[in-house]
Motif scaffolding. Structure first.
Motif, PDB file in Angstrom:
ATOM      1  N   PRO A 189     -74.496  10.519   8.947  1.00  0.00           N
ATOM      2  CA  PRO A 189     -73.355  10.277   8.071  1.00  0.00           C
ATOM      3  C   PRO A 189     -72.037  10.272   8.843  1.00  0.00           C
ATOM      4  O   PRO A 189     -71.937  10.904   9.897  1.00  0.00           O
ATOM      5  CB  PRO A 189     -73.413  11.453   7.086  1.00  0.00           C
ATOM      6  N   GLU A 190     -71.057   9.560   8.323  1.00  0.00           N
ATOM      7  CA  GLU A 190     -69.767   9.417   8.994  1.00  0.00           C
ATOM      8  C   GLU A 190     -69.176  10.797   9.290  1.00  0.00           C
ATOM      9  O   GLU A 190     -69.103  11.653   8.417  1.00  0.00           O
ATOM     10  CB  GLU A 190     -68.804   8.631   8.101  1.00  0.00           C
ATOM     11  N   PRO A 191     -68.765  11.062  10.550  1.00  0.00           N
ATOM     12  CA  PRO A 191     -68.196  12.364  10.890  1.00  0.00           C
ATOM     13  C   PRO A 191     -66.954  12.677  10.059  1.00  0.00           C
ATOM     14  O   PRO A 191     -66.154  11.776   9.760  1.00  0.00           O
ATOM     15  CB  PRO A 191     -67.830  12.199  12.377  1.00  0.00           C
ATOM     16  N   ALA A 192     -66.807  13.921   9.694  1.00  0.00           N
ATOM     17  CA  ALA A 192     -65.644  14.387   8.934  1.00  0.00           C
ATOM     18  C   ALA A 192     -64.794  15.265   9.846  1.00  0.00           C
ATOM     19  O   ALA A 192     -65.127  16.442  10.050  1.00  0.00           O
ATOM     20  CB  ALA A 192     -66.091  15.164   7.701  1.00  0.00           C
ATOM     21  N   PRO A 193     -63.715  14.724  10.432  1.00  0.00           N
ATOM     22  CA  PRO A 193     -62.892  15.511  11.364  1.00  0.00           C
ATOM     23  C   PRO A 193     -62.381  16.820  10.777  1.00  0.00           C
ATOM     24  O   PRO A 193     -62.305  17.827  11.477  1.00  0.00           O
ATOM     25  CB  PRO A 193     -61.743  14.556  11.704  1.00  0.00           C
ATOM     26  N   THR A 194     -62.051  16.811   9.487  1.00  0.00           N
ATOM     27  CA  THR A 194     -61.553  18.050   8.881  1.00  0.00           C
ATOM     28  C   THR A 194     -62.634  19.129   8.853  1.00  0.00           C
ATOM     29  O   THR A 194     -62.337  20.319   9.016  1.00  0.00           O
ATOM     30  CB  THR A 194     -61.045  17.794   7.448  1.00  0.00           C
ATOM     31  N   LEU A 195     -63.901  18.721   8.662  1.00  0.00           N
ATOM     32  CA  LEU A 195     -64.996  19.687   8.692  1.00  0.00           C
ATOM     33  C   LEU A 195     -65.202  20.210  10.111  1.00  0.00           C
ATOM     34  O   LEU A 195     -65.425  21.413  10.308  1.00  0.00           O
ATOM     35  CB  LEU A 195     -66.282  19.044   8.172  1.00  0.00           C
ATOM     36  N   LYS A 211     -55.008  33.551  12.044  1.00  0.00           N
ATOM     37  CA  LYS A 211     -56.332  33.102  12.472  1.00  0.00           C
ATOM     38  C   LYS A 211     -56.443  31.580  12.407  1.00  0.00           C
ATOM     39  O   LYS A 211     -57.135  30.973  13.223  1.00  0.00           O
ATOM     40  CB  LYS A 211     -57.412  33.780  11.633  1.00  0.00           C
ATOM     41  N   ILE A 212     -55.779  30.975  11.437  1.00  0.00           N
ATOM     42  CA  ILE A 212     -55.747  29.513  11.377  1.00  0.00           C
ATOM     43  C   ILE A 212     -54.990  28.975  12.593  1.00  0.00           C
ATOM     44  O   ILE A 212     -55.424  28.017  13.239  1.00  0.00           O
ATOM     45  CB  ILE A 212     -55.090  29.027  10.074  1.00  0.00           C
ATOM     46  N   ASP A 213     -53.860  29.610  12.913  1.00  0.00           N
ATOM     47  CA  ASP A 213     -53.095  29.216  14.102  1.00  0.00           C
ATOM     48  C   ASP A 213     -53.969  29.284  15.345  1.00  0.00           C
ATOM     49  O   ASP A 213     -53.946  28.385  16.195  1.00  0.00           O
ATOM     50  CB  ASP A 213     -51.876  30.128  14.284  1.00  0.00           C
ATOM     51  N   HIS A 214     -54.736  30.353  15.457  1.00  0.00           N
ATOM     52  CA  HIS A 214     -55.588  30.578  16.630  1.00  0.00           C
ATOM     53  C   HIS A 214     -56.631  29.471  16.775  1.00  0.00           C
ATOM     54  O   HIS A 214     -57.042  29.141  17.884  1.00  0.00           O
ATOM     55  CB  HIS A 214     -56.273  31.939  16.499  1.00  0.00           C
ATOM     56  N   GLY A 215     -57.031  28.882  15.655  1.00  0.00           N
ATOM     57  CA  GLY A 215     -58.032  27.832  15.681  1.00  0.00           C
ATOM     58  C   GLY A 215     -57.491  26.463  16.038  1.00  0.00           C
ATOM     59  O   GLY A 215     -58.267  25.517  16.223  1.00  0.00           O
ATOM     60  N   PHE A 216     -56.170  26.346  16.142  1.00  0.00           N
ATOM     61  CA  PHE A 216     -55.524  25.091  16.555  1.00  0.00           C
ATOM     62  C   PHE A 216     -54.630  25.390  17.759  1.00  0.00           C
ATOM     63  O   PHE A 216     -53.403  25.426  17.633  1.00  0.00           O
ATOM     64  CB  PHE A 216     -54.689  24.512  15.409  1.00  0.00           C
ATOM     65  N   PRO A 217     -55.205  25.613  18.924  1.00  0.00           N
ATOM     66  CA  PRO A 217     -54.416  26.058  20.081  1.00  0.00           C
ATOM     67  C   PRO A 217     -53.293  25.121  20.479  1.00  0.00           C
ATOM     68  O   PRO A 217     -52.217  25.579  20.911  1.00  0.00           O
ATOM     69  CB  PRO A 217     -55.461  26.179  21.199  1.00  0.00           C
ATOM     70  N   GLU A 218     -53.501  23.815  20.331  1.00  0.00           N
ATOM     71  CA  GLU A 218     -52.457  22.871  20.725  1.00  0.00           C
ATOM     72  C   GLU A 218     -51.276  22.905  19.761  1.00  0.00           C
ATOM     73  O   GLU A 218     -50.138  22.567  20.137  1.00  0.00           O
ATOM     74  CB  GLU A 218     -53.021  21.443  20.852  1.00  0.00           C
ATOM     75  N   ILE A 219     -51.527  23.332  18.506  1.00  0.00           N
ATOM     76  CA  ILE A 219     -50.452  23.473  17.526  1.00  0.00           C
ATOM     77  C   ILE A 219     -49.780  24.835  17.648  1.00  0.00           C
ATOM     78  O   ILE A 219     -48.549  24.944  17.591  1.00  0.00           O
ATOM     79  CB  ILE A 219     -51.003  23.260  16.101  1.00  0.00           C
ATOM     80  N   SER A 220     -50.571  25.874  17.856  1.00  0.00           N
ATOM     81  CA  SER A 220     -50.007  27.228  17.956  1.00  0.00           C
ATOM     82  C   SER A 220     -49.052  27.349  19.130  1.00  0.00           C
ATOM     83  O   SER A 220     -48.151  28.206  19.123  1.00  0.00           O
ATOM     84  CB  SER A 220     -51.120  28.266  18.076  1.00  0.00           C
ATOM     85  N   LEU A 278     -52.137  15.615  17.830  1.00  0.00           N
ATOM     86  CA  LEU A 278     -52.648  14.531  17.004  1.00  0.00           C
ATOM     87  C   LEU A 278     -52.177  14.707  15.557  1.00  0.00           C
ATOM     88  O   LEU A 278     -52.242  15.814  15.009  1.00  0.00           O
ATOM     89  CB  LEU A 278     -54.173  14.515  17.031  1.00  0.00           C
ATOM     90  N   ALA A 279     -51.715  13.610  14.954  1.00  0.00           N
ATOM     91  CA  ALA A 279     -51.237  13.673  13.568  1.00  0.00           C
ATOM     92  C   ALA A 279     -52.337  14.154  12.630  1.00  0.00           C
ATOM     93  O   ALA A 279     -52.092  14.947  11.714  1.00  0.00           O
ATOM     94  CB  ALA A 279     -50.723  12.305  13.137  1.00  0.00           C
ATOM     95  N   ARG A 280     -53.571  13.712  12.855  1.00  0.00           N
ATOM     96  CA  ARG A 280     -54.660  14.129  11.970  1.00  0.00           C
ATOM     97  C   ARG A 280     -54.967  15.617  12.118  1.00  0.00           C
ATOM     98  O   ARG A 280     -55.398  16.262  11.165  1.00  0.00           O
ATOM     99  CB  ARG A 280     -55.914  13.289  12.213  1.00  0.00           C
ATOM    100  N   ARG A 281     -54.758  16.165  13.313  1.00  0.00           N
ATOM    101  CA  ARG A 281     -54.977  17.601  13.505  1.00  0.00           C
ATOM    102  C   ARG A 281     -53.898  18.399  12.769  1.00  0.00           C
ATOM    103  O   ARG A 281     -54.185  19.454  12.193  1.00  0.00           O
ATOM    104  CB  ARG A 281     -54.972  17.939  14.993  1.00  0.00           C
ATOM    105  N   LEU A 282     -52.671  17.913  12.784  1.00  0.00           N
ATOM    106  CA  LEU A 282     -51.619  18.581  12.031  1.00  0.00           C
ATOM    107  C   LEU A 282     -51.922  18.521  10.539  1.00  0.00           C
ATOM    108  O   LEU A 282     -51.756  19.517   9.826  1.00  0.00           O
ATOM    109  CB  LEU A 282     -50.256  17.946  12.321  1.00  0.00           C
ATOM    110  N   ASP A 283     -52.380  17.366  10.057  1.00  0.00           N
ATOM    111  CA  ASP A 283     -52.747  17.254   8.638  1.00  0.00           C
ATOM    112  C   ASP A 283     -53.854  18.244   8.286  1.00  0.00           C
ATOM    113  O   ASP A 283     -53.818  18.887   7.233  1.00  0.00           O
ATOM    114  CB  ASP A 283     -53.213  15.829   8.333  1.00  0.00           C
ATOM    115  N   SER A 284     -54.838  18.361   9.160  1.00  0.00           N
ATOM    116  CA  SER A 284     -55.949  19.287   8.935  1.00  0.00           C
ATOM    117  C   SER A 284     -55.442  20.727   8.915  1.00  0.00           C
ATOM    118  O   SER A 284     -55.847  21.534   8.062  1.00  0.00           O
ATOM    119  CB  SER A 284     -57.000  19.104  10.041  1.00  0.00           C
TER     120      SER A 284
END
Length: 236
Positions: A31-37, A175-184, A215-221
């Motif tokens: 199935p089509e990958p879901a980046p948010t998942l 903890k959400i911040d920690h999971g997005f190192p490039e954003i944190s 990435l814009a999609r990573r910020l949206d996620s």
């Protein structure tokens, strides 16, 4: 030593697997990958302090080097995540070598080939497999319970039911911040202390997106997860 958890439908946190040393996140062209998942899995891995390996399985179904699924994997590789390509009719030799002496949890959507992969690695595992639904292009939930399978002398493979959603409302903002190192890396550098990273002009993270540093999609996620846990906290 480690514990991977997720909320259930009754809003209680339940364990998925314990004492694991590696989480293999399996995706496929269908199935089509879901980046948010994928992002949710990576946040859970970061929270549990368990390394993650992203595997793009069934790579023989890719549409050449410009396939968007391959580009997606390359984006995660650029972020520093370990990635690997496999295909269902192979012997998974590279993956076997990587999993040696590890206690591994396989996660991912139904139909990406987790059980087929485990059967190839451990031939006597006899995990049930199924085909992709032609109507929905989604997997058919062949694995219905989590199972531990011995692998080699000191390793083990854990096959878990495929899931299409992975709630993280039980985590906090840090903890959400920690999971997005490039954003944190940019958090705390915005003009406003209470910046929402959505519309403010002097937002360091949005500026990083404009400079292609995030990435814009990573910020949206990321923002979607922040909204989810904020809403959950308000209800509590």
């Amino acid at each position: 030593r480690s514990l991977l958890t997720r909320p259930d439908r009754y809003h209680k946190v339940k364990p998925v697997a314990a004492n694991i040393s590696l989480i293999v996140i399996v995706i496929a062209p269908l199935p089509e990958p879901a980046p948010t998942l994928i992002d949710r899995y990576l946040v859970a891995c970061a929270d549990a302090e368990i390394p993650a390996l992203l595997v793009l399985n069934k790579c023989d179904l890719l549409l050449g080097n410009d396939d968007p699924r391959l580009k997606l994997l390359d984006e995660y590789k650029a972020l520093g995540y370990e990635c690997m390509l496999t295909q269902a009719d192979s012997d998974f030799a590279e993956l076997k070598q990587r999993l040696d002496n590890e206690t591994v949890a396989f996660v991912g959507q139904s139909g990406v080939g987790k059980s087929t992969m485990i059967n190839a690695i451990v031939p006597d595992a006899a995990q049930k497999t199924n085909i992709i639904s032609e109507n929905s292009a989604l997997g058919q939930h062949t694995t219905t319970s989590t199972r531990l399978i011995r692998f080699g002398e000191n390793g083990a493979l854990i096959d878990s039911p495929g899931i299409r959603e992975f709630g993280l409302w039980h985590l906090d903002h840090a903890k959400i911040d920690h999971g997005f190192p490039e954003i944190s890396a940019f958090i705390g550098h915005c003009q406003y202390r209470n910046c929402t990273h959505t519309h403010e002009k002097q937002c360091a993270i949005k500026q990083a997106v404009d400079k292609h540093e995030v990435l814009a999609r990573r910020l949206d996620s990321y923002l979607r997860l922040v909204d989810e846990i904020t809403e959950a906290q308000q209800k509590n």
